[in-house]
Design a protein around this motif. Structure first.
Motif, mmCIF file in Angstrom:
data_model
loop_
_atom_site.group_PDB
_atom_site.id
_atom_site.type_symbol
_atom_site.label_atom_id
_atom_site.label_comp_id
_atom_site.label_asym_id
_atom_site.label_seq_id
_atom_site.Cartn_x
_atom_site.Cartn_y
_atom_site.Cartn_z
ATOM 1 N N UNK A 1 57.428 50.602 99.632
ATOM 2 C CA UNK A 1 58.035 50.856 100.943
ATOM 3 C C UNK A 1 56.968 51.255 101.968
ATOM 4 N N UNK A 2 55.915 51.903 101.474
ATOM 5 C CA UNK A 2 54.827 52.277 102.393
ATOM 6 C C UNK A 2 54.178 51.028 102.972
ATOM 7 N N UNK A 3 53.921 50.030 102.102
ATOM 8 C CA UNK A 3 53.321 48.785 102.592
ATOM 9 C C UNK A 3 54.253 48.064 103.558
ATOM 10 N N UNK A 4 55.535 48.045 103.227
ATOM 11 C CA UNK A 4 56.495 47.374 104.101
ATOM 12 C C UNK A 4 56.528 48.016 105.472
ATOM 13 N N UNK A 5 56.457 49.356 105.505
ATOM 14 C CA UNK A 5 56.466 50.045 106.796
ATOM 15 C C UNK A 5 55.182 49.786 107.563
ATOM 16 N N UNK B 1 65.411 42.534 102.756
ATOM 17 C CA UNK B 1 64.595 43.598 102.187
ATOM 18 C C UNK B 1 65.535 44.585 101.514
ATOM 19 N N UNK B 2 65.232 44.935 100.269
ATOM 20 C CA UNK B 2 66.088 45.862 99.539
ATOM 21 C C UNK B 2 65.234 46.958 98.925
ATOM 22 N N UNK B 3 65.568 48.200 99.242
ATOM 23 C CA UNK B 3 64.839 49.345 98.699
ATOM 24 C C UNK B 3 65.415 49.718 97.338
ATOM 25 N N UNK B 4 64.511 50.112 96.417
ATOM 26 C CA UNK B 4 64.949 50.581 95.119
ATOM 27 C C UNK B 4 65.053 52.095 95.104
ATOM 28 N N UNK B 5 65.316 52.645 93.915
ATOM 29 C CA UNK B 5 65.422 54.089 93.787
ATOM 30 C C UNK B 5 64.050 54.756 93.862
ATOM 31 N N UNK C 1 59.611 54.019 94.729
ATOM 32 C CA UNK C 1 58.832 53.705 95.930
ATOM 33 C C UNK C 1 58.814 52.226 96.289
ATOM 34 N N UNK C 2 59.493 51.385 95.459
ATOM 35 C CA UNK C 2 59.392 49.949 95.656
ATOM 36 C C UNK C 2 60.444 49.357 96.573
ATOM 37 N N UNK C 3 60.162 48.131 96.990
ATOM 38 C CA UNK C 3 61.084 47.359 97.826
ATOM 39 C C UNK C 3 60.964 45.891 97.425
ATOM 40 N N UNK C 4 62.107 45.191 97.394
ATOM 41 C CA UNK C 4 62.105 43.771 97.080
ATOM 42 C C UNK C 4 62.291 42.978 98.369
ATOM 43 N N UNK C 5 61.364 42.044 98.595
ATOM 44 C CA UNK C 5 61.385 41.222 99.804
ATOM 45 C C UNK C 5 61.706 39.785 99.413
ATOM 46 N N UNK C 6 62.712 39.197 100.040
ATOM 47 C CA UNK C 6 63.032 37.780 99.848
ATOM 48 C C UNK C 6 62.414 36.988 100.989
ATOM 49 N N UNK C 7 61.724 35.925 100.611
ATOM 50 C CA UNK C 7 60.994 35.118 101.586
ATOM 51 C C UNK C 7 61.407 33.667 101.433
ATOM 52 N N UNK C 8 61.909 33.062 102.502
ATOM 53 C CA UNK C 8 62.287 31.650 102.457
ATOM 54 C C UNK C 8 61.103 30.793 102.868
ATOM 55 N N UNK C 9 60.664 29.900 101.969
ATOM 56 C CA UNK C 9 59.545 29.010 102.244
ATOM 57 C C UNK C 9 60.012 27.568 102.079
ATOM 58 N N UNK C 10 59.174 26.621 102.460
ATOM 59 C CA UNK C 10 59.510 25.204 102.257
ATOM 60 C C UNK C 10 59.597 24.862 100.768
ATOM 61 N N UNK C 11 58.934 25.661 99.936
ATOM 62 C CA UNK C 11 58.960 25.438 98.492
ATOM 63 C C UNK C 11 60.209 26.023 97.844
ATOM 64 N N UNK D 1 57.476 44.989 108.153
ATOM 65 C CA UNK D 1 58.281 43.903 107.618
ATOM 66 C C UNK D 1 59.728 44.073 108.043
ATOM 67 N N UNK D 2 60.352 42.989 108.434
ATOM 68 C CA UNK D 2 61.744 43.020 108.848
ATOM 69 C C UNK D 2 62.339 41.632 108.659
ATOM 70 N N UNK D 3 63.657 41.560 108.595
ATOM 71 C CA UNK D 3 64.336 40.272 108.468
ATOM 72 C C UNK D 3 63.994 39.404 109.679
#
Length: 362
Positions: free
Chosen positions: A329-333, A304-308, A310-320, A337-339
Protein backbone atom coordinates in the motif's frame (compact mmCIF):
# COMPACT_ATOMS: atom_id res chain seq x y z
CA UNK A 1 -22.88 -30.89 -20.79
CA UNK A 2 -22.94 -31.81 -17.10
CA UNK A 3 -25.64 -30.08 -15.02
CA UNK A 4 -25.37 -30.24 -11.23
CA UNK A 5 -27.65 -28.84 -8.52
CA UNK A 6 -27.57 -30.40 -5.06
CA UNK A 7 -27.84 -29.79 -1.34
CA UNK A 8 -26.52 -32.08 1.38
CA UNK A 9 -25.55 -31.90 5.03
CA UNK A 10 -22.23 -33.63 5.61
CA UNK A 11 -21.42 -33.33 9.30
CA UNK A 12 -20.91 -29.62 9.99
CA UNK A 13 -20.60 -28.85 6.26
CA UNK A 14 -23.74 -27.75 4.42
CA UNK A 15 -23.18 -28.35 0.71
CA UNK A 16 -25.35 -26.22 -1.59
CA UNK A 17 -23.95 -26.17 -5.13
CA UNK A 18 -25.26 -25.49 -8.63
CA UNK A 19 -23.19 -25.31 -11.82
CA UNK A 20 -22.89 -26.38 -15.47
CA UNK A 21 -19.84 -28.06 -16.98
CA UNK A 22 -19.45 -27.93 -20.80
CA UNK A 23 -17.00 -30.00 -22.85
CA UNK A 24 -13.44 -29.37 -21.73
CA UNK A 25 -12.11 -29.37 -18.18
CA UNK A 26 -14.31 -27.95 -15.44
CA UNK A 27 -12.28 -27.70 -12.25
CA UNK A 28 -13.82 -27.89 -8.79
CA UNK A 29 -11.35 -25.65 -6.98
CA UNK A 30 -11.05 -24.91 -3.28
CA UNK A 31 -9.30 -25.65 -0.04
CA UNK A 32 -9.46 -29.05 1.64
CA UNK A 33 -12.86 -29.41 3.28
CA UNK A 34 -14.61 -27.04 0.85
CA UNK A 35 -16.87 -29.83 -0.43
CA UNK A 36 -15.11 -30.72 -3.69
CA UNK A 37 -14.95 -34.48 -3.19
CA UNK A 38 -18.51 -34.60 -1.83
CA UNK A 39 -19.77 -32.98 -5.05
CA UNK A 40 -17.67 -35.35 -7.16
CA UNK A 41 -18.97 -38.37 -5.25
CA UNK A 42 -22.56 -37.19 -5.74
CA UNK A 43 -21.96 -36.93 -9.49
CA UNK A 44 -20.39 -40.39 -9.53
CA UNK A 45 -23.25 -41.93 -7.54
CA UNK A 46 -21.06 -42.73 -4.54
CA UNK A 47 -23.03 -40.30 -2.36
CA UNK A 48 -26.77 -39.61 -2.48
CA UNK A 49 -27.46 -35.98 -1.60
CA UNK A 50 -30.46 -34.88 0.46
CA UNK A 51 -31.88 -33.10 -2.58
CA UNK A 52 -30.69 -32.47 -6.09
CA UNK A 53 -30.71 -33.10 -9.80
CA UNK A 54 -27.77 -34.20 -11.94
CA UNK A 55 -27.79 -34.76 -15.70
CA UNK A 56 -25.00 -35.89 -18.00
CA UNK A 57 -25.46 -35.02 -21.67
CA UNK A 58 -29.18 -34.44 -20.99
CA UNK A 59 -29.53 -37.90 -19.40
CA UNK A 60 -30.84 -37.52 -15.85
CA UNK A 61 -28.87 -39.70 -13.43
CA UNK A 62 -30.24 -38.15 -10.22
CA UNK A 63 -33.54 -36.43 -9.47
CA UNK A 64 -34.48 -36.73 -5.83
CA UNK A 65 -37.82 -35.02 -6.39
CA UNK A 66 -38.90 -37.72 -8.85
CA UNK A 67 -37.17 -40.64 -7.17
CA UNK A 68 -34.48 -41.15 -9.83
CA UNK A 69 -31.05 -42.37 -8.75
CA UNK A 70 -29.08 -44.27 -11.39
CA UNK A 71 -26.49 -46.64 -9.81
CA UNK A 72 -22.88 -45.51 -10.15
CA UNK A 73 -21.91 -48.35 -12.52
CA UNK A 74 -24.64 -47.24 -14.96
CA UNK A 75 -23.84 -43.54 -15.01
CA UNK A 76 -21.25 -43.98 -17.80
CA UNK A 77 -18.57 -42.05 -15.91
CA UNK A 78 -14.88 -42.74 -16.32
CA UNK A 79 -13.52 -42.20 -12.79
CA UNK A 80 -9.82 -41.43 -12.28
CA UNK A 81 -8.77 -41.68 -8.64
CA UNK A 82 -5.74 -40.30 -6.78
CA UNK A 83 -4.18 -43.75 -6.92
CA UNK A 84 -4.39 -45.58 -10.22
CA UNK A 85 -6.16 -48.69 -8.84
CA UNK A 86 -4.86 -50.93 -11.61
CA UNK A 87 -5.20 -54.70 -11.45
CA UNK A 88 -1.71 -55.86 -10.37
CA UNK A 89 -2.00 -59.30 -12.01
CA UNK A 90 -2.85 -57.82 -15.42
CA UNK A 91 -0.53 -56.26 -17.97
CA UNK A 92 -1.06 -52.67 -19.08
CA UNK A 93 -2.75 -53.97 -22.23
CA UNK A 94 -5.22 -56.09 -20.24
CA UNK A 95 -5.90 -53.26 -17.79
CA UNK A 96 -6.80 -51.03 -20.72
CA UNK A 97 -8.99 -53.63 -22.41
CA UNK A 98 -10.79 -54.27 -19.12
CA UNK A 99 -12.45 -50.88 -19.52
CA UNK A 100 -14.17 -52.16 -22.68
CA UNK A 101 -15.82 -55.17 -21.02
CA UNK A 102 -18.93 -53.27 -20.00
CA UNK A 103 -19.41 -51.26 -23.19
CA UNK A 104 -20.52 -53.95 -25.65
CA UNK A 105 -23.95 -52.36 -26.11
CA UNK A 106 -22.56 -48.87 -26.62
CA UNK A 107 -20.53 -47.48 -29.47
CA UNK A 108 -16.85 -47.27 -28.57
CA UNK A 109 -16.03 -43.58 -28.96
CA UNK A 110 -12.27 -43.98 -28.68
CA UNK A 111 -10.25 -46.91 -30.02
CA UNK A 112 -7.46 -48.67 -28.17
CA UNK A 113 -4.90 -47.53 -30.75
CA UNK A 114 -5.90 -43.87 -30.35
CA UNK A 115 -5.71 -44.07 -26.55
CA UNK A 116 -2.32 -45.79 -26.64
CA UNK A 117 -0.93 -43.11 -28.96
CA UNK A 118 -2.49 -40.19 -27.08
CA UNK A 119 -1.13 -41.32 -23.72
CA UNK A 120 2.25 -42.60 -24.91
CA UNK A 121 1.62 -46.17 -23.73
CA UNK A 122 3.00 -48.13 -26.69
CA UNK A 123 6.18 -49.21 -24.91
CA UNK A 124 4.36 -50.19 -21.72
CA UNK A 125 1.68 -52.61 -22.95
CA UNK A 126 3.41 -55.81 -21.80
CA UNK A 127 4.43 -54.51 -18.38
CA UNK A 128 2.67 -55.11 -15.08
CA UNK A 129 1.76 -52.20 -12.76
CA UNK A 130 4.55 -53.09 -10.31
CA UNK A 131 7.05 -52.09 -13.00
CA UNK A 132 5.50 -48.69 -13.77
CA UNK A 133 6.23 -45.26 -12.33
CA UNK A 134 3.46 -43.30 -10.64
CA UNK A 135 2.98 -41.15 -13.73
CA UNK A 136 2.83 -44.19 -16.01
CA UNK A 137 0.20 -45.82 -13.78
CA UNK A 138 -1.97 -42.72 -13.94
CA UNK A 139 -1.69 -42.61 -17.73
CA UNK A 140 -2.93 -46.21 -17.85
CA UNK A 141 -5.78 -45.32 -15.48
CA UNK A 142 -6.78 -42.44 -17.76
CA UNK A 143 -6.70 -44.77 -20.76
CA UNK A 144 -8.85 -47.36 -19.01
CA UNK A 145 -11.39 -44.67 -18.14
CA UNK A 146 -11.53 -43.48 -21.77
CA UNK A 147 -12.02 -47.01 -23.10
CA UNK A 148 -15.11 -47.51 -20.96
CA UNK A 149 -16.97 -45.30 -23.50
CA UNK A 150 -17.98 -42.77 -20.83
CA UNK A 151 -20.29 -39.81 -21.22
CA UNK A 152 -17.92 -37.84 -18.98
CA UNK A 153 -14.62 -38.17 -17.12
CA UNK A 154 -14.34 -37.49 -13.39
CA UNK A 155 -10.82 -36.98 -12.03
CA UNK A 156 -10.51 -36.61 -8.24
CA UNK A 157 -7.10 -34.99 -7.58
CA UNK A 158 -5.37 -37.44 -9.97
CA UNK A 159 -1.94 -35.83 -9.45
CA UNK A 160 -2.06 -35.47 -5.67
CA UNK A 161 0.00 -38.61 -5.01
CA UNK A 162 2.71 -37.75 -7.56
CA UNK A 163 5.94 -35.83 -7.07
CA UNK A 164 6.64 -32.70 -9.13
CA UNK A 165 8.58 -34.57 -11.81
CA UNK A 166 5.74 -37.07 -12.36
CA UNK A 167 3.17 -34.24 -12.40
CA UNK A 168 5.16 -32.46 -15.12
CA UNK A 169 5.28 -35.72 -17.05
CA UNK A 170 1.52 -36.32 -17.03
CA UNK A 171 0.15 -32.77 -17.44
CA UNK A 172 0.76 -32.66 -21.24
CA UNK A 173 -1.29 -35.85 -21.62
CA UNK A 174 -4.16 -34.29 -19.67
CA UNK A 175 -3.94 -31.27 -21.98
CA UNK A 176 -4.31 -33.56 -24.99
CA UNK A 177 -7.27 -35.24 -23.35
CA UNK A 178 -8.91 -31.83 -22.87
CA UNK A 179 -8.26 -30.71 -26.45
CA UNK A 180 -8.87 -33.92 -28.40
CA UNK A 181 -11.72 -35.71 -26.62
CA UNK A 182 -15.22 -34.20 -26.82
CA UNK A 183 -16.30 -35.02 -23.29
CA UNK A 184 -17.01 -32.98 -20.18
CA UNK A 185 -14.22 -33.55 -17.66
CA UNK A 186 -14.89 -32.74 -14.01
CA UNK A 187 -11.52 -32.28 -12.32
CA UNK A 188 -11.05 -31.87 -8.56
CA UNK A 189 -7.98 -30.05 -7.25
CA UNK A 190 -6.67 -27.42 -4.85
CA UNK A 191 -3.59 -26.76 -7.01
CA UNK A 192 -3.50 -23.37 -8.72
CA UNK A 193 -0.90 -24.65 -11.19
CA UNK A 194 -3.20 -27.46 -12.35
CA UNK A 195 -6.13 -25.06 -12.68
CA UNK A 196 -4.05 -22.64 -14.75
CA UNK A 197 -2.80 -25.36 -17.09
CA UNK A 198 -5.92 -27.43 -17.58
CA UNK A 199 -9.14 -25.59 -16.77
CA UNK A 200 -11.50 -24.21 -19.36
CA UNK A 201 -14.10 -23.54 -16.64
CA UNK A 202 -13.52 -23.04 -12.90
CA UNK A 203 -16.05 -23.58 -10.11
CA UNK A 204 -14.70 -22.16 -6.85
CA UNK A 205 -16.06 -23.81 -3.70
CA UNK A 206 -15.84 -22.38 -0.22
CA UNK A 207 -17.54 -23.88 2.84
CA UNK A 208 -19.75 -26.04 0.64
CA UNK A 209 -20.95 -23.24 -1.63
CA UNK A 210 -20.05 -22.02 -5.10
CA UNK A 211 -18.70 -18.49 -4.74
CA UNK A 212 -17.65 -18.01 -8.38
CA UNK A 213 -17.73 -19.90 -11.67
CA UNK A 214 -16.75 -19.06 -15.22
CA UNK A 215 -13.89 -19.16 -17.73
CA UNK A 216 -10.53 -19.94 -16.12
CA UNK A 217 -8.79 -16.70 -17.13
CA UNK A 218 -11.57 -14.56 -15.63
CA UNK A 219 -11.90 -16.49 -12.39
CA UNK A 220 -8.17 -16.68 -11.69
CA UNK A 221 -7.85 -12.95 -12.35
CA UNK A 222 -10.23 -12.25 -9.47
CA UNK A 223 -8.17 -12.23 -6.24
CA UNK A 224 -11.31 -11.95 -4.13
CA UNK A 225 -12.21 -15.60 -4.81
CA UNK A 226 -8.77 -17.20 -4.57
CA UNK A 227 -9.31 -19.92 -1.94
CA UNK A 228 -5.60 -20.62 -1.57
CA UNK A 229 -4.64 -17.06 -0.62
CA UNK A 230 -3.10 -14.03 -2.32
CA UNK A 231 0.28 -15.71 -2.74
CA UNK A 232 -1.36 -17.95 -5.34
CA UNK A 233 -3.07 -15.11 -7.20
CA UNK A 234 -2.13 -14.57 -10.80
CA UNK A 235 -3.44 -14.21 -14.32
CA UNK A 236 -3.63 -16.39 -17.44
CA UNK A 237 -2.66 -14.84 -20.76
CA UNK A 238 -3.56 -16.36 -24.12
CA UNK A 239 -0.68 -16.21 -26.58
CA UNK A 240 0.89 -17.85 -29.64
CA UNK A 241 4.47 -18.99 -30.06
CA UNK A 242 6.09 -16.61 -32.54
CA UNK A 243 9.64 -17.93 -32.79
CA UNK A 244 12.45 -19.62 -30.88
CA UNK A 245 15.72 -17.70 -30.52
CA UNK A 246 19.24 -19.14 -30.45
CA UNK A 247 19.92 -17.74 -26.97
CA UNK A 248 17.39 -20.13 -25.39
CA UNK A 249 14.42 -17.78 -25.31
CA UNK A 250 11.06 -18.22 -26.99
CA UNK A 251 9.18 -15.19 -28.27
CA UNK A 252 5.42 -15.28 -27.81
CA UNK A 253 2.79 -12.95 -29.20
CA UNK A 254 0.15 -12.01 -26.62
CA UNK A 255 -2.37 -9.63 -28.12
CA UNK A 256 0.33 -7.98 -30.22
CA UNK A 257 2.74 -7.68 -27.28
CA UNK A 258 5.94 -9.76 -27.41
CA UNK A 259 6.67 -11.97 -24.42
CA UNK A 260 10.13 -13.49 -24.00
CA UNK A 261 10.24 -16.66 -21.91
CA UNK A 262 12.67 -19.53 -21.36
CA UNK A 263 12.28 -21.85 -24.34
CA UNK A 264 8.86 -23.51 -24.45
CA UNK A 265 8.31 -27.00 -25.94
CA UNK A 266 5.79 -25.85 -28.53
CA UNK A 267 6.25 -25.06 -32.24
CA UNK A 268 5.74 -21.61 -33.81
CA UNK A 269 2.05 -20.92 -34.30
CA UNK A 270 0.98 -23.07 -31.34
CA UNK A 271 -1.56 -21.47 -29.00
CA UNK A 272 -0.41 -21.47 -25.38
CA UNK A 273 -1.59 -20.31 -21.97
CA UNK A 274 0.85 -18.45 -19.75
CA UNK A 275 0.31 -18.05 -16.02
CA UNK A 276 2.01 -15.01 -14.46
CA UNK A 277 1.95 -14.76 -10.67
CA UNK A 278 0.91 -11.44 -9.12
CA UNK A 279 3.96 -11.33 -6.86
CA UNK A 280 6.30 -11.60 -9.87
CA UNK A 281 5.13 -8.30 -11.42
CA UNK A 282 6.66 -4.87 -10.81
CA UNK A 283 4.68 -1.75 -11.72
CA UNK A 284 6.01 1.52 -13.16
CA UNK A 285 4.04 4.67 -13.98
CA UNK A 286 6.52 5.54 -16.76
CA UNK A 287 7.84 3.26 -19.49
CA UNK A 288 11.09 1.97 -17.91
CA UNK A 289 14.44 1.93 -19.69
CA UNK A 290 17.73 0.19 -19.01
CA UNK A 291 16.23 -2.80 -17.20
CA UNK A 292 17.31 -6.43 -17.44
CA UNK A 293 13.65 -7.49 -17.57
CA UNK A 294 12.55 -8.10 -21.16
CA UNK A 295 8.78 -8.00 -20.81
CA UNK A 296 7.04 -4.65 -20.41
CA UNK A 297 3.27 -4.56 -20.83
CA UNK A 298 1.48 -1.17 -20.81
CA UNK A 299 -2.05 -1.07 -19.46
CA UNK A 300 -4.73 0.69 -17.45
CA UNK A 301 -5.59 0.02 -13.81
CA UNK A 302 -9.11 -1.37 -13.45
CA UNK A 303 -9.21 -2.07 -9.71
CA UNK A 304 -7.21 -1.86 -6.46
CA UNK A 305 -7.98 -4.03 -3.45
CA UNK A 306 -6.32 -3.70 -0.05
CA UNK A 307 -5.62 -6.79 2.02
CA UNK A 308 -5.55 -7.21 5.78
CA UNK A 309 -1.78 -6.68 5.83
CA UNK A 310 0.43 -4.14 4.06
CA UNK A 311 -0.35 -5.49 0.59
CA UNK A 312 -2.63 -4.40 -2.22
CA UNK A 313 -3.76 -6.23 -5.36
CA UNK A 314 -3.79 -4.19 -8.57
CA UNK A 315 -5.67 -5.34 -11.68
CA UNK A 316 -4.23 -4.04 -14.92
CA UNK A 317 -5.93 -4.35 -18.31
CA UNK A 318 -3.41 -4.78 -21.14
CA UNK A 319 -3.67 -5.76 -24.80
CA UNK A 320 -2.37 -9.18 -23.73
CA UNK A 321 -5.15 -9.60 -21.15
CA UNK A 322 -5.75 -8.84 -17.49
CA UNK A 323 -2.72 -8.93 -15.19
CA UNK A 324 -2.60 -8.92 -11.40
CA UNK A 325 0.21 -7.22 -9.49
CA UNK A 326 0.76 -7.49 -5.75
CA UNK A 327 2.35 -4.35 -4.31
CA UNK A 328 2.49 -2.68 -0.91
CA UNK A 329 0.00 0.00 0.00
CA UNK A 330 2.96 2.30 0.61
CA UNK A 331 4.12 1.83 -2.98
CA UNK A 332 0.61 2.34 -4.31
CA UNK A 333 0.31 5.61 -2.41
CA UNK A 334 3.77 6.84 -3.46
CA UNK A 335 2.99 6.05 -7.12
CA UNK A 336 -0.50 7.57 -6.84
CA UNK A 337 -2.10 4.46 -8.29
CA UNK A 338 -5.79 4.80 -9.00
CA UNK A 339 -8.46 3.28 -11.23
CA UNK A 340 -7.99 4.59 -14.76
CA UNK A 341 -4.30 5.40 -14.29
CA UNK A 342 -1.85 4.19 -16.93
CA UNK A 343 0.88 1.82 -15.78
CA UNK A 344 3.50 -0.56 -17.10
CA UNK A 345 3.79 -4.14 -15.84
CA UNK A 346 7.34 -5.50 -15.78
CA UNK A 347 7.84 -9.28 -15.91
CA UNK A 348 11.23 -10.99 -15.74
CA UNK A 349 11.51 -13.78 -18.32
CA UNK A 350 12.98 -16.23 -15.81
CA UNK A 351 10.13 -15.64 -13.34
CA UNK A 352 7.79 -17.70 -15.54
CA UNK A 353 8.49 -21.37 -14.83
CA UNK A 354 8.14 -24.07 -17.54
CA UNK A 355 5.09 -25.50 -15.77
CA UNK A 356 3.39 -22.10 -16.08
CA UNK A 357 3.24 -22.44 -19.90
CA UNK A 358 0.91 -24.98 -21.44
CA UNK A 359 -0.47 -25.88 -24.83
CA UNK A 360 -3.98 -24.67 -25.56
CA UNK A 361 -6.72 -24.97 -28.14
CA UNK A 362 -6.01 -22.82 -31.19
Amino acid sequence: MLEVALTHQLGPLAVDVSFSAPDGVTVLFGRSGAGKTSVANAVAGLLTPSAGKISIKERVVLDTLNGISVPSHRRRIGYIFQDARLFPHMTVSKNLIYGQRFTAKRKQATSLDIVVEMLGLDGLLDRHPAHLSGGEKQRVAIGRALLSAPDMILADEPLAALDEARKSEILPYLERLRDEISLPILYVTHSVAEVARLATTVVVLQDGRCIRSGPADLVLADPAVMPTGVRAAGAILQAHVHRHHSDGLSELNAGGIPLFLPQVPHPPGQAVRVRISAHEIILSRECPHGLSALNILPGTITSLRSGEGPGMMVSLQTNAGTLLARVTRRSAAAMKLSVGAHCHAIVKSVSVAPEDVSGSRT
